[in-house]
Design an enzyme around this catalytic site. Structure first.
Site, PDB file in Angstrom:
ATOM      1  N   PRO A 278      14.527  17.216 -10.158  1.00  0.00           N
ATOM      2  CA  PRO A 278      15.008  16.791 -11.478  1.00  0.00           C
ATOM      3  C   PRO A 278      16.528  16.833 -11.642  1.00  0.00           C
ATOM      4  O   PRO A 278      17.063  16.214 -12.559  1.00  0.00           O
ATOM      5  CB  PRO A 278      14.332  17.791 -12.441  1.00  0.00           C
ATOM      6  CG  PRO A 278      13.889  18.944 -11.613  1.00  0.00           C
ATOM      7  CD  PRO A 278      13.628  18.400 -10.245  1.00  0.00           C
TER       8      PRO A 278
ATOM      9  N   ASP B 126      17.244  29.514 -18.646  1.00  0.00           N
ATOM     10  CA  ASP B 126      17.049  30.967 -18.712  1.00  0.00           C
ATOM     11  C   ASP B 126      17.865  31.613 -19.822  1.00  0.00           C
ATOM     12  O   ASP B 126      17.610  32.752 -20.203  1.00  0.00           O
ATOM     13  CB  ASP B 126      17.348  31.622 -17.356  1.00  0.00           C
ATOM     14  CG  ASP B 126      18.748  31.288 -16.854  1.00  0.00           C
ATOM     15  OD1 ASP B 126      19.698  31.257 -17.657  1.00  0.00           O
ATOM     16  OD2 ASP B 126      18.891  31.046 -15.639  1.00  0.00           O
TER      17      ASP B 126
ATOM     18  N   GLN C  78       8.606  20.670 -12.108  1.00  0.00           N
ATOM     19  CA  GLN C  78       8.841  21.506 -10.931  1.00  0.00           C
ATOM     20  C   GLN C  78       7.815  22.637 -10.855  1.00  0.00           C
ATOM     21  O   GLN C  78       7.068  22.874 -11.805  1.00  0.00           O
ATOM     22  CB  GLN C  78      10.266  22.081 -10.991  1.00  0.00           C
ATOM     23  CG  GLN C  78      10.570  22.820 -12.279  1.00  0.00           C
ATOM     24  CD  GLN C  78      12.069  22.868 -12.627  1.00  0.00           C
ATOM     25  OE1 GLN C  78      12.923  22.688 -11.776  1.00  0.00           O
ATOM     26  NE2 GLN C  78      12.366  23.121 -13.899  1.00  0.00           N
TER      27      GLN C  78
ATOM     28  N   ASP D 173      24.731  23.839 -15.747  1.00  0.00           N
ATOM     29  CA  ASP D 173      24.027  24.973 -15.146  1.00  0.00           C
ATOM     30  C   ASP D 173      22.724  24.430 -14.556  1.00  0.00           C
ATOM     31  O   ASP D 173      21.634  24.689 -15.052  1.00  0.00           O
ATOM     32  CB  ASP D 173      23.768  25.999 -16.258  1.00  0.00           C
ATOM     33  CG  ASP D 173      23.058  27.241 -15.757  1.00  0.00           C
ATOM     34  OD1 ASP D 173      22.800  27.343 -14.547  1.00  0.00           O
ATOM     35  OD2 ASP D 173      22.737  28.102 -16.596  1.00  0.00           O
ATOM     36  N   SER D 174      22.876  23.665 -13.474  1.00  0.00           N
ATOM     37  CA  SER D 174      21.743  22.912 -12.930  1.00  0.00           C
ATOM     38  C   SER D 174      21.026  23.670 -11.830  1.00  0.00           C
ATOM     39  O   SER D 174      21.526  24.655 -11.296  1.00  0.00           O
ATOM     40  CB  SER D 174      22.259  21.597 -12.345  1.00  0.00           C
ATOM     41  OG  SER D 174      23.050  21.866 -11.210  1.00  0.00           O
ATOM     42  N   THR D 175      19.847  23.177 -11.471  1.00  0.00           N
ATOM     43  CA  THR D 175      19.188  23.600 -10.237  1.00  0.00           C
ATOM     44  C   THR D 175      19.864  22.888  -9.066  1.00  0.00           C
ATOM     45  O   THR D 175      20.848  22.177  -9.236  1.00  0.00           O
ATOM     46  CB  THR D 175      17.685  23.243 -10.288  1.00  0.00           C
ATOM     47  OG1 THR D 175      17.573  21.849 -10.593  1.00  0.00           O
ATOM     48  CG2 THR D 175      16.982  24.042 -11.373  1.00  0.00           C
TER      49      THR D 175
ATOM     50  N   GLY E 190      19.316  16.309 -19.835  1.00  0.00           N
ATOM     51  CA  GLY E 190      20.732  16.548 -20.133  1.00  0.00           C
ATOM     52  C   GLY E 190      21.573  15.287 -20.038  1.00  0.00           C
ATOM     53  O   GLY E 190      22.561  15.127 -20.770  1.00  0.00           O
TER      54      GLY E 190
END
Lengths: 281, 281
Positions: free
Chosen positions: B164, B88, B33, B157-159, B140
């Site tokens: 992706p 993060d 990304q 805790d994804s985008t 994951g």
């Protein structure tokens, strides 16, 4: 390629929203403010006063339900209700959902807001034609000063604390509201964003606390308002919204508020609770 | 006059936020990304992946507390916890607040997110150096498939569900999570905005409901995320977050979540509740 039009509002000096519009439906300078109605793609028609979003077709239900039902369901028998500001008629529409209501008075300083709302927001303003509604195009401060002991519930549905609405965030106004309420009356004021207006929330909560024996704050999600989180402050002479008997709640037809949410609303995020936690001596 | 720089994110095709920036601190194209770190005036440092805000210094606490504590306080003794995504480190930081935790595993596909977070978000990523933390730079989906029956709590805790992260919003992944959890395990996934992503919320809730006996949804106010309101979906094998004994809650040091808010979170606005109300036959 067609030209794209976007409306951008700086909600603080350094942050804002931008939303695609189809066209401007209305623009005028009234005696009090600049009034625009724009047709947006995401939120339908949008009312903008002095460059700040007041309401939109898509998310108006949150603000209007949430400024109204917490107080209306806390008071056991609201008969005479006043809205200060709120010229779009949304709060009035919600108030009229209670069979106990005999009069719903709108004290709006700018008649042009009422006219534009009737034209461009018929679903919000439609209830203004109800026979229980009394419309007074007048400074809300003057109206509350001249109507002592008259109201069961008063909603302060103001614009932001700049321009014509500055006085609606001052202690003398809350004092006048206290006097305009009956001995078991209750008030609610919209009090801006807990993210961006912390000093205002602290000050207003302190001012209302100094006048009313019961003061409470709650929030709601409003995507077109700064930060998306909005606060409402209650001042009550007798009834505590956190202690009210839920079994006597009026079942209103709503899309955001519901009676089981009523007490849960006061379980605020820690950073919001801290704004209103008055140090005890 | 100095030049002003603003970052504008189209959060939907027709609506977005715009925020003033001081400078771009970092820009790279990783294997997965585009990764940017910008210094904003309103929200401090901001992590942007593929043009979407992931976290900021000012409001990160809401997302990281709220994806973590509801599940962690529902499980009576979480020892082994997995975060899928979340490079993060914010969710890991919150997990480590529980003394019961023996391992906190981070399965992040993009090691560059971890590196950038350590450099530009030390308060968020600082906990990644804790000896209980295991960092695996891995897909994951692959990690959960290879670790059956291992975890007490799994946080997704994804985008956003593009690029992706697409597979992290699909039923086969939730099936793998179910199998990676112990027999009393509990999962939470971030599931986007109730205002802008209704179909996704409906579908994910239905998928998780079809696997887990207990499924719940709750929301939180996150000003830099689309609409300012964000949803989280819980799948639980045994413990119901609405029925849990509050007296055994771990008292965590937080700025948004608190134990008295825990059950109140499930009193959703009507329009959100309607998204997840499965019709009964």
């Amino acid at each position: 390629m067609e030209m794209e039009l976007w409306y951008t509002e700086k909600q603080t000096l350094d942050h804002g929203i931008t939303t695609k519009i189809r066209r401007t439906l209305h623009h005028e300078k009234t005696e009090f403010q600049t009034l625009d109605v724009i047709e947006t793609v995401q939120f339908g028609n949008m009312l903008v006063l002095d460059g700040m979003v007041m309401t939109t077709d898509v998310d108006e239900f949150v603000y209007h339900e949430m400024i109204t039902h917490v107080a209306m369901n806390t008071h056991p028998n609201p008969e005479h209700v006043l809205v200060v500001g709120g010229g779009d008629g949304g709060a009035i529409r919600e108030i009229l959902k209670y069979p106990s209501v005999k009069t719903a008075t709108l004290a709006e300083i700018d008649g042009k807001v009422i006219e534009a709302s009737k034209t461009y927001f018929p679903k919000i303003a439609g209830a203004l034609d109800d026979p229980r509604v009394k419309i007074e195009v007048v400074d809300g401060i003057k109206h509350v000063e001249e109507n002592k002991g008259k109201y069961d519930v008063i909603l302060v549905d103001s614009t932001e604390p700049v321009g014509p609405a500055v006085g609606l965030f001052q202690k003398p106004f809350y004092q006048s509201i206290f006097e305009a309420l009956k001995e078991d009356g209750i008030m609610v004021a919209q009090t801006e964003s807990p993210w961006f207006n912390r000093d205002l929330i602290r000050r207003v909560f302190k001012d209302i606390s100094s006048l009313f024996p019961i003061t409470r704050l709650y929030t709601a999600s409003i995507p077109t308002y700064p930060s998306g989180l909005w606060s409402f402050t209650i001042g009550s002479k007798k009834y505590d919204p956190m202690e009210v008997d839920e079994t006597r709640f009026h079942q209103v037809d709503t899309r955001y508020y519901h009676p089981r949410m009523h007490k849960a609303l006061f379980q605020l995020p820690v950073f919001v609770q801290e704004l209103i936690t008055v140090e005890r001596k």
